[in-house]
Design an enzyme around this catalytic site. Structure first.
Site, PDB file in Angstrom:
ATOM      1  N   LYS A  14      36.008  26.926 -35.909  1.00  0.00           N
ATOM      2  CA  LYS A  14      35.317  28.076 -36.520  1.00  0.00           C
ATOM      3  C   LYS A  14      36.325  29.096 -37.055  1.00  0.00           C
ATOM      4  CE  LYS A  14      33.201  29.037 -32.580  1.00  0.00           C
ATOM      5  NZ  LYS A  14      33.733  28.003 -31.655  1.00  0.00           N
ATOM      6  N   ARG A  88      25.628  33.701 -29.507  1.00  0.00           N
ATOM      7  CA  ARG A  88      25.898  32.628 -28.542  1.00  0.00           C
ATOM      8  C   ARG A  88      24.743  32.445 -27.567  1.00  0.00           C
ATOM      9  NH1 ARG A  88      31.840  32.938 -28.834  1.00  0.00           N
ATOM     10  NH2 ARG A  88      32.710  31.202 -27.685  1.00  0.00           N
ATOM     11  N   ARG A 127      46.527  24.424 -28.872  1.00  0.00           N
ATOM     12  CA  ARG A 127      46.473  25.560 -29.813  1.00  0.00           C
ATOM     13  C   ARG A 127      47.462  26.674 -29.470  1.00  0.00           C
ATOM     14  NH1 ARG A 127      40.910  28.575 -30.648  1.00  0.00           N
ATOM     15  NH2 ARG A 127      40.954  28.505 -28.374  1.00  0.00           N
ATOM     16  N   ARG A 161      46.324  31.365 -25.560  1.00  0.00           N
ATOM     17  CA  ARG A 161      45.274  32.151 -24.910  1.00  0.00           C
ATOM     18  C   ARG A 161      45.162  31.805 -23.431  1.00  0.00           C
ATOM     19  NH1 ARG A 161      40.232  31.726 -28.985  1.00  0.00           N
ATOM     20  NH2 ARG A 161      39.174  31.364 -27.016  1.00  0.00           N
ATOM     21  N   ARG A 172      33.658  26.847 -20.393  1.00  0.00           N
ATOM     22  CA  ARG A 172      33.272  27.252 -21.754  1.00  0.00           C
ATOM     23  C   ARG A 172      32.351  26.215 -22.387  1.00  0.00           C
ATOM     24  NH1 ARG A 172      39.121  28.160 -24.068  1.00  0.00           N
ATOM     25  NH2 ARG A 172      38.135  28.480 -26.095  1.00  0.00           N
TER      26      ARG A 172
END
Ligand code: AP5
Length: 219
Positions: A14, A88, A127, A161, A172
């Site tokens: 996203k 969400r 990431r 992160r 998550r």
């Protein structure tokens, strides 16, 4: 002017696609994840609570995120909004509908980015992002041209992160399937839903998104 939601699990791409749309179409990215990461550094009690929830992979309360998004929407100008990571939950979706209506705007498309769980784990654990400009990289699929230096702004502040680890990711993903995936049916029923293959290469995903944007009715 197009207002769209990018809907997908953690790591669906996203943020990567939203940044391209900002660059190429002058749209405004409204990422509740980015807003909350900013809020957690505020040193307030709210910031401390937000940090605790985010690090374990849970969802921050509807009240906080709705307040943040409303504040940003009111001050933003551009060629349409990209809602990235919001809504969400069903109450957030209802609140967004009401906010858009109050401001005389419409939702043009909700784009579900479909990616299987194995790919999500690989994407999230590899990431890293630039702490200065927010550019998103990956250890295997999108490395910086020069090790340790951001291609876009030259910063050496490359970060991972706190919630990008296998344990938080499990929570998550569960939160996504329990609380966010019902939005697929919600927006399908409203006639706003488009689904694209988020597993494809970044440029191909961008082309699929462009096809949806160019075919969605203009508000
Ligand atoms: P948020 O920041 O929104 O995180 P997320 O939804 O978990 O999504 P990510 O940012 O992890 O993934 P992405 O889909 O943007 O993927 P990306 O493009 O980076 O939220 C974080 C937390 O904040 C939540 O857990 C929650 O606590 C809280 N929160 C946020 N919004 C909330 C809300 N509305 N309500 C309540 N709580 C909220 O890509 C990932 C990696 O894959 C990158 O390395 C990238 O280079 C790579 N990649 C991207 N596309 C491709 C591709 N096509 N092929 C190969 N690799 C790719």
């Amino acid at each position: 002017m197009k207002n769209i939601i990018l809907l997908g699990p953690p790591g669906a791409g996203k943020g990567t696609q939203a940044r391209k749309l900002v660059e190429e179409r002058g749209m405004v990215q409204l990422s509740t994840g980015d807003m909350l990461r900013e809020a957690r550094t505020s040193g307030t009690e709210m910031g401390r609570k937000v940090a605790e929830v985010m690090d374990r992979g849970g969802l921050v309360t509807d009240e906080i995120v709705i307040g943040l998004i409303e504040e940003k929407m009111n001050g933003a100008r551009g060629a349409g909004f990209i809602f990235d990571g919001f809504p969400r939950t069903l109450p957030q979706a209802d609140a967004l509908g009401a906010m858009l209506k109050r401001s005389g705007r419409e939702l043009d498309a909700v784009i579900e980015m479909r990616v299987d769980d194995d790919a999500l784990v690989r994407r999230i654990t590899g990431r890293f992002t630039c702490g200065n400009c927010g550019e998103v990289y990956h250890d295997e699929t999108r490395q910086t041209a020069k090790a340790g230096v951001c291609d876009v702004c030259g910063s050496t502040d490359l970060r991972r992160r706190a919630d990008d680890n296998a344990e938080s990711l499990k929570v998550r993903l569960m939160e996504y399937y329990k609380k966010t995936s019902p939005l697929i049916g919600y927006y399908y029923a409203l006639g706003d839903l488009f689904t694209i293959d988020g597993l494809a290469e970044v440029g191909e995903v961008a082309n699929s998104l462009a096809d949806v944007l160019d075919q969605a009715p203009v508000s």
